[in-house]
Motif scaffolding. Sequence first.
Motif, PDB file in Angstrom:
ATOM      1  N   CYS A 116       0.844  -1.186   0.000  1.00  9.22           N
ATOM      2  CA  CYS A 116       0.000   0.000   0.000  1.00  9.22           C
ATOM      3  C   CYS A 116       0.886   1.245   0.000  1.00  9.22           C
ATOM      4  O   CYS A 116       2.088   1.157   0.241  1.00  9.22           O
ATOM      5  N   ASP A 117       0.302   2.370  -0.283  1.00 11.13           N
ATOM      6  CA  ASP A 117       1.087   3.597  -0.280  1.00 11.13           C
ATOM      7  C   ASP A 117       0.217   4.784   0.111  1.00 11.13           C
ATOM      8  O   ASP A 117      -1.010   4.690   0.133  1.00 11.13           O
ATOM      9  N   PHE A 118       0.860   5.873   0.447  1.00 17.80           N
ATOM     10  CA  PHE A 118       0.154   7.079   0.888  1.00 17.80           C
ATOM     11  C   PHE A 118       0.762   8.294   0.211  1.00 17.80           C
ATOM     12  O   PHE A 118       1.964   8.341  -0.023  1.00 17.80           O
ATOM     13  N   ASP A 119      -0.089   9.275  -0.053  1.00 16.19           N
ATOM     14  CA  ASP A 119       0.414  10.526  -0.612  1.00 16.19           C
ATOM     15  C   ASP A 119       0.866  11.465   0.494  1.00 16.19           C
ATOM     16  O   ASP A 119       1.657  12.374   0.263  1.00 16.19           O
ATOM     17  N   ARG A 120       0.306  11.260   1.682  1.00 16.37           N
ATOM     18  CA  ARG A 120       0.659  12.157   2.779  1.00 16.37           C
ATOM     19  C   ARG A 120       0.351  11.459   4.092  1.00 16.37           C
ATOM     20  O   ARG A 120      -0.680  10.814   4.229  1.00 16.37           O
TER      21      ARG A 120
END
Length: 597
Positions: free
Chosen positions: A271-275
């Motif tokens: 998974c990943d996050f922009d902020r």
Amino acid sequence: MSEMIETLKAHTASFIKDSYQKELFTPQITVNKTPIDYTGDFTIVVFPIAKHVGARPDIIAEQLGNYLQKHATGITSYNVVKGFLNLSIKNSYWLQFFKQYAADKHYGFGSKQNRRVMIEYGGPNTNKPLHLGHLRNILIGYSVSEILKAAGYDVVKVNIYNDRGIHICKSMLAYKKFSKGETPESSGMKGDHLIGHYYVVYETELRKQIADLVQQGKSEEEAKQQAPLAQEVQEMLRLWENNDEHVQALWRKMNSWVYEGFEETFARIGCDFDRHYYESETYLLGKALVEEGLRQGVFYKRADGSVWIDLTSEGLDEKLVLRADGTSVYITQDIGTADLRFKEFPCERMIYTVANEQDYHFKVLKLICQKLDKPYAGGIHHLSYGMVDLPSGRMKSREGTVVDADDLISEMEKTAAEKSEALGKMELFNEQEKKQLFHALGMGALKFYILRVDPRKRMVFNPEESIDFQGFTGPFIQYTHARICSLISKADIGSVHTLVKSISEDYPMHELEKNLIRNLHEFTSIISDAAAQYNPALLANYLYALAKEYNQFYQELSVLNASRESEKYFRLILSSFTTDVLKRGLSLLGINAPEKM
RNA sequence: GGUCCGGUAGCUCAGUUGGAUAGAGCAUCAGCCUUCUAAGCUGAGGGUCAUUGGUUCGAAUCCAAUCCGGAUCACCA
């Protein structure tokens, strides 16, 4: 599917008008896919129409069938069963769809709408490692994000770190008192696990102290309050809030270890996050907003100085938003966070992926934002999901039944390796490829197992079933995909684009080919439904059905050795189309599809 | 107690504005590897859709009541 249904509805409406001089709006007309045991592609349910015009259903159905055959294009035949009118559609309708999209790598994905939505998921505390509950949260949040992107939205993925408060101080205090200054490096533990360890140390030491005090004759209540650790941890929190240099330094150091550990786990999950947001950076903002709301009269102050909001007229309670000593509570931080987020990323919706035990909290948050007249208030949406139980019941950290996310992932990979080796297909893989494959399969099983369930519902996580690779599972779909890839590489065909053009308009479709095409046809509407309902399970169930349909097709009809060239190419293109849809569908669930396995 | 959510096969789950004989997987049993990957396919058994009433051509689906399970109503986050 949809445009055909719309035209059928429109024609039905004009039939009613022409023959019975009555109005019936198209939404009142039901057109379904014909069940598999009946002949036909679409079925019009005639009962409501019969009622509306006041005639017998079977007679109306007969007349309507006749009318549609004359006026609507593409209907080859019809039959009437009771009040159901089954219509058969020309093969060319399906063929046309097939020719149009079989080579389209974006088939099913909507075009950019220039509409931004934000989605929060993850939300761990920085005092212990991720567990199974977080996993469901993350998988749902990530998948919904990807599905929304596929539906054409701009998506901002954000995480919130619960990085301050008494619970964080607990592990800090235990570390300060009981450790020999270990670091993740010196101990060989992941940062989050190291901190989690000291959180447990705090709890066990505290319990000892309480037990001692009780033995000395104190009451349970007194003991809890007077235990030295309990008092020290309160003191530590005060020091933290007063920006004590040492406490803050320790806090920063320990949190940084946790973040490192989390990043590693996020990467394994994929998974990943922009902020990332941190409550430590928004709680003061929240307090400021409460002060502002107080001036506006949205909140009121009690005699002791605490600040409240009265939501009794909305059917809720009075709710505290600021303590008497001026410190913030949970909701205060959330108000600040929401405000900061909207400033940074103006968006039409803010979706919170949070367990359903907080339904009440989010009702309150939304109401408060509405009363504060915030522009984002209406767009706040709680993506509420159910808890994960074990077959033995609820997970309880005190009883040590919590399933650790890192352990679980490792276990899945290990099982994937064992199962693959047992099948004896691994000769052609080098070590690196094996590792990737086992990871993809283990995570495929885990993710699918969790995502196939409607997010809103509580679910049971059975470890034995979750690592199953047969039947209604991720690996089954991955396997189908891999098998098609192998088929296509063996065929050594050129570009699908050019082959598509060679398909004749009167290709005599086999029933299994047609079923597959009808399934592929639904992909677009599945994605938009899944996006509208924030429900990856719709997609998971669809992909399984598609893979199953393909397997039946594959088992019954030969592809490479088809008796005619036209069949061979048709089936290859059909396979290629299917594998594209499977692969892209899986990617929306965060599942990789290896090309061989 | 108030509010909210759920109850479908032995188990885990589907069932999209009410539609035809309620579907999958697992587990059990019986078949199918000398041609494209058997992590597959075919078939069998297994159901009072918690209960009762209502609405109607028609209810797992909508309404009411009851029973059971869960969450929440914290100056915890």
